[in-house]
Design a protein around this motif. Structure first.
Motif, PDB file in Angstrom:
ATOM      1  N   ARG A 192       0.812  -1.206   0.000  1.00 46.82           N
ATOM      2  CA  ARG A 192       0.000   0.000   0.000  1.00 46.82           C
ATOM      3  C   ARG A 192       0.856   1.271   0.000  1.00 46.82           C
ATOM      4  N   ALA A 193       2.163   1.086  -0.051  1.00 52.09           N
ATOM      5  CA  ALA A 193       3.111   2.210  -0.037  1.00 52.09           C
ATOM      6  C   ALA A 193       2.934   3.110   1.193  1.00 52.09           C
ATOM      7  N   VAL A 194       2.345   2.544   2.240  1.00 54.59           N
ATOM      8  CA  VAL A 194       2.156   3.317   3.477  1.00 54.59           C
ATOM      9  C   VAL A 194       3.533   3.629   4.062  1.00 54.59           C
ATOM     10  N   GLN A 195       3.690   4.867   4.534  1.00 56.02           N
ATOM     11  CA  GLN A 195       4.970   5.236   5.143  1.00 56.02           C
ATOM     12  C   GLN A 195       4.887   4.878   6.616  1.00 56.02           C
ATOM     13  N   CYS A 196       5.539   3.804   6.990  1.00 60.64           N
ATOM     14  CA  CYS A 196       5.469   3.478   8.415  1.00 60.64           C
ATOM     15  C   CYS A 196       6.584   2.551   8.854  1.00 60.64           C
ATOM     16  N   GLU A 197       6.829   2.615  10.148  1.00 58.28           N
ATOM     17  CA  GLU A 197       7.693   1.645  10.807  1.00 58.28           C
ATOM     18  C   GLU A 197       6.812   0.918  11.802  1.00 58.28           C
ATOM     19  N   ALA A 198       7.293  -0.242  12.229  1.00 56.99           N
ATOM     20  CA  ALA A 198       6.450  -1.080  13.094  1.00 56.99           C
ATOM     21  C   ALA A 198       5.992  -0.345  14.357  1.00 56.99           C
ATOM     22  N   ASP A 199       6.819   0.601  14.853  1.00 52.75           N
ATOM     23  CA  ASP A 199       6.417   1.253  16.108  1.00 52.75           C
ATOM     24  C   ASP A 199       5.293   2.276  15.911  1.00 52.75           C
ATOM     25  N   GLN A 200       4.848   2.462  14.666  1.00 46.27           N
ATOM     26  CA  GLN A 200       3.677   3.331  14.432  1.00 46.27           C
ATOM     27  C   GLN A 200       2.397   2.520  14.271  1.00 46.27           C
ATOM     28  N   VAL A 201       2.541   1.187  14.303  1.00 48.52           N
ATOM     29  CA  VAL A 201       1.377   0.312  14.090  1.00 48.52           C
ATOM     30  C   VAL A 201       0.789  -0.067  15.453  1.00 48.52           C
ATOM     31  N   ILE A 202      -0.510   0.124  15.599  1.00 50.43           N
ATOM     32  CA  ILE A 202      -1.176  -0.267  16.852  1.00 50.43           C
ATOM     33  C   ILE A 202      -2.264  -1.292  16.499  1.00 50.43           C
ATOM     34  N   ILE A 203      -2.215  -2.415  17.190  1.00 56.20           N
ATOM     35  CA  ILE A 203      -3.207  -3.466  16.929  1.00 56.20           C
ATOM     36  C   ILE A 203      -4.467  -3.159  17.739  1.00 56.20           C
ATOM     37  N   VAL A 204      -5.600  -3.214  17.050  1.00 55.23           N
ATOM     38  CA  VAL A 204      -6.876  -2.907  17.710  1.00 55.23           C
ATOM     39  C   VAL A 204      -7.910  -3.977  17.363  1.00 55.23           C
ATOM     40  N   ARG A 291      -6.624  13.973  -3.855  1.00 52.06           N
ATOM     41  CA  ARG A 291      -5.824  13.507  -2.702  1.00 52.06           C
ATOM     42  C   ARG A 291      -4.850  14.595  -2.285  1.00 52.06           C
ATOM     43  N   LEU A 292      -4.197  15.166  -3.302  1.00 49.37           N
ATOM     44  CA  LEU A 292      -3.200  16.197  -2.997  1.00 49.37           C
ATOM     45  C   LEU A 292      -3.870  17.436  -2.402  1.00 49.37           C
ATOM     46  N   GLU A 293      -5.011  17.797  -2.986  1.00 48.76           N
ATOM     47  CA  GLU A 293      -5.759  18.961  -2.462  1.00 48.76           C
ATOM     48  C   GLU A 293      -6.170  18.740  -1.009  1.00 48.76           C
ATOM     49  N   LEU A 294      -6.641  17.530  -0.750  1.00 49.53           N
ATOM     50  CA  LEU A 294      -7.120  17.206   0.607  1.00 49.53           C
ATOM     51  C   LEU A 294      -5.971  17.305   1.614  1.00 49.53           C
ATOM     52  N   LEU A 295      -4.823  16.763   1.226  1.00 48.05           N
ATOM     53  CA  LEU A 295      -3.668  16.794   2.130  1.00 48.05           C
ATOM     54  C   LEU A 295      -3.187  18.224   2.362  1.00 48.05           C
ATOM     55  N   ALA A 326       0.335   7.531   1.902  1.00 42.39           N
ATOM     56  CA  ALA A 326       1.638   7.465   1.231  1.00 42.39           C
ATOM     57  C   ALA A 326       2.082   8.840   0.723  1.00 42.39           C
ATOM     58  N   LEU A 327       1.112   9.744   0.524  1.00 39.82           N
ATOM     59  CA  LEU A 327       1.437  11.070  -0.013  1.00 39.82           C
ATOM     60  C   LEU A 327       1.566  12.135   1.076  1.00 39.82           C
ATOM     61  N   ASP A 328       1.276  11.731   2.296  1.00 38.68           N
ATOM     62  CA  ASP A 328       1.225  12.696   3.397  1.00 38.68           C
ATOM     63  C   ASP A 328       2.638  13.134   3.809  1.00 38.68           C
ATOM     64  N   SER A 330       2.986  15.795   6.060  1.00 41.53           N
ATOM     65  CA  SER A 330       2.927  16.644   7.258  1.00 41.53           C
ATOM     66  C   SER A 330       2.244  15.954   8.438  1.00 41.53           C
ATOM     67  N   ASN A 331       2.286  14.613   8.444  1.00 42.70           N
ATOM     68  CA  ASN A 331       1.688  13.869   9.554  1.00 42.70           C
ATOM     69  C   ASN A 331       0.223  14.214   9.779  1.00 42.70           C
ATOM     70  N   SER A 332      -0.510  14.408   8.675  1.00 43.24           N
ATOM     71  CA  SER A 332      -1.932  14.751   8.807  1.00 43.24           C
ATOM     72  C   SER A 332      -2.829  13.528   8.715  1.00 43.24           C
ATOM     73  N   ALA A 333      -2.273  12.395   8.234  1.00 45.26           N
ATOM     74  CA  ALA A 333      -3.150  11.245   7.968  1.00 45.26           C
ATOM     75  C   ALA A 333      -2.974  10.134   8.996  1.00 45.26           C
ATOM     76  N   ILE A 334      -4.120   9.583   9.403  1.00 40.85           N
ATOM     77  CA  ILE A 334      -4.127   8.382  10.241  1.00 40.85           C
ATOM     78  C   ILE A 334      -4.725   7.279   9.376  1.00 40.85           C
ATOM     79  N   TYR A 335      -4.019   6.175   9.290  1.00 37.69           N
ATOM     80  CA  TYR A 335      -4.435   5.100   8.397  1.00 37.69           C
ATOM     81  C   TYR A 335      -5.052   3.960   9.210  1.00 37.69           C
TER      82      TYR A 335
END
Ligand SMILES: Cc1ncc(COP(=O)(O)O)c(C=O)c1O
Length: 498
Positions: A192-204, A291-295, A326-328, A330-335
């Protein structure tokens, strides 16, 4: 009858089901007494301004469950011998007003917001009036009968055999099983080209908990939350229960109309909830410019975007599109993602990918809610992913759902022809249709139910400007024959009325 029956024509619950529940409630409350005669289906239908088929369906359900009985030539009566255990079932009251004097409970604002609602209840209707099996086009369930249960069972029993005390104790933190967080981060970066490291993943516990936790930590009573119109009901309900003021933003074939967000008083919007990969329920994909406009807008307005990526694994043509996150920059998106669709909903495992600054507060919120998600399932899932079983299952389901989708489209075109418009992208586990008919949505739903087809109107998904004659058709859990037969029955409802 000396009582009133209130039916809600805008509810997601079909009218026949509402009527069934009302009558059942009246019987259990003793307002309809054993031996009492009920009005004929024609009379009741006329007085409630609903179709006779609707009343017949409700009566049939109550007859099959033993609440009613028929006496040939005389009519329908409340059963004279109601089983004792039915009468001893405590009534689920929907209003505190009906509690005995002196026992009324003063609910919180949150509690009050939940009292008079009848959230999603699956129909217990199992078939048509002439005994045909129920074909449910209700959206949500994957093909449960195709789950790779052999592998799942093997992994489960392996973990149950190992005696490791840590497995049965409280986890050291609330973020989830570390190897699962690693596996999910790897999967999201790759697919999904998500920008993340494991420590940003929270299991719910599924997307639902993800939405609930994010809302709790970000939204105060009165805050403005922008949502797609139409949108996913269970997200909307969480925002409302938290006291948010909802701002419906229209959706077109390119997804949420970001310009309308820009036109609003954006400084006061705290949160925007979107389903960019496959808008729920219209099926639109959010275009790249939007997407770009929204971000950009979110960065300037200081708002947070919640990206609910609930079924993006299922695309049947074209290249998979990366997540909005993946396009964010400025840390505006929560996935938010879930295993409810790619595996099974009862697993109750989903995940959040959040900016590092929000990890701690969300972990604390998770801890206060339910401490941690169950460990055994997380361990099994980790191996299931790492051994490649999940990827293989997704590939198989993609082929299967594509076949089912094609069968649905062909059946719609064959039986309904120009009476139907199909809406949305070539993706997911449902599609939306527009029927060209003069019948009301509730008549269509009820008459379809009479023929053993469960159909869901799209009306409740709209917060404003609800269209009519739009229906959400889930196809993943039905085989091709069932899909074709369901559409054939639906055509019977429409023929002659268009
Ligand atoms: C838009 C959307 N998000 C999320 C979900 C999944 O919810 P959960 O993970 O809580 O099962 C669904 C399920 O139907 C959905 O339609």
């Amino acid at each position: 009858m000396d009582f009133t029956i209130a039916l809600d024509h805008h509810s997601t619950l079909p009218l026949h089901r509402q009527l069934y529940e009302e009558l059942r409630r009246l019987i259990l409350a003793g307002r309809l007494v054993p031996g009492q005669r009920l009005p004929s289906t024609r009379v009741l239908a006329r007085s409630l301004l609903i179709s006779r088929a609707t009343v017949t369906l409700s009566y049939e359900q109550l007859l099959s469950e033993g609440y009613l009985q028929t006496v040939t030539g005389s009519g329908t009566f409340v059963c004279s011998q109601l089983p004792d255990d039915l009468l001893s079932v405590p009534l689920l009251e929907t209003s505190t007003a009906s509690m005995p004097a002196g026992q009324s409970v003063r609910l919180s604002a949150y509690g009050k917001s939940l009292v008079d609602t009848n959230y999603y209840i699956r129909s217990s209707n199992t078939g048509s009036s002439d005994g045909k099996s129920l074909l449910s086009f209700r959206y949500g369930s994957p093909a449960i009968d195709r789950l790779p249960l052999k592998q799942w069972r093997q992994l489960l029993s392996r973990y149950c055999r190992v005696v490791n005390p840590a497995m049965f104790d409280y986890a050291s933190n609330s973020l989830g099983y570390p190897p699962l967080r690693e596996a999910i981060a790897h999967y999201l970066v790759q697919s999904r080209a998500v920008q993340c490291e494991a420590d940003q993943v929270i299991i719910v516990s599924g997307s639902q908990q993800a939405l609930d936790l994010v809302t709790r930590i970000l939204v105060d009573r009165g805050d403005r939350v922008a949502i797609e119109n139409p949108s996913y009901l269970d997200a909307r309900r969480i925002f409302l229960a938290q006291g948010a003021q909802l701002l419906p933003i229209p959706v077109d074939e390119s997804g949420i109309v970001v310009d309308r967000l820009l036109d609003s008083d954006d400084t006061k919007i705290k949160l925007v909830y979107v389903t960019p990969s496959h808008q729920f329920p219209t099926g639109a994909m959010l275009s790249l410019p939007r997407r770009l406009e929204l971000l950009t807008w979110a960065t300037q307005a200081g708002a947070i975007i919640i990206e609910d990526d609930y079924d993006s694994e299922f695309r049947y043509g074209g290249r998979p599109i990366p997540a909005l996150q993946a396009l964010d920059r400025s840390n505006s998106a929560i996935y938010i993602g879930t295993f409810s669709k790619v595996l099974f909903p009862a697993l109750r495992i989903g995940y959040l990918v959040v900016p590092k600054t929000l990890v701690k507060v969300l972990a604390n919120a998770k801890r206060l809610t339910d401490r941690q998600s169950p460990l055994l399932e997380q361990q099994v899932l980790t191996d299931f992913i790492n051994k490649g079983y999940l990827e293989r299952h997704i590939r198989r389901m993609r082929t299967l759902y594509n076949q089912r989708r094609q069968a649905l489209i062909q059946a719609l075109l064959k039986y309904l022809g120009d009476r139907v418009t199909i809406v949305g992208e070539n993706a997911g586990m449902h599609l939306m249709i527009r029927l060209h008919t003069h019948l009301s949505d509730s008549d269509i739903v009820d008459q379809a139910a009479y023929l053993g087809v469960e159909l869901v109107s799209a009306q409740p998904y709209y917060l404003a400007d609800a269209g009519t004659s739009e229906f959400v058709i889930g196809y993943a859990a039905l085989n091709e024959e069932e899909i074709t037969e369901g559409v054939r029955r639906l055509a019977q409802v429409l023929v002659g009325y268009c």
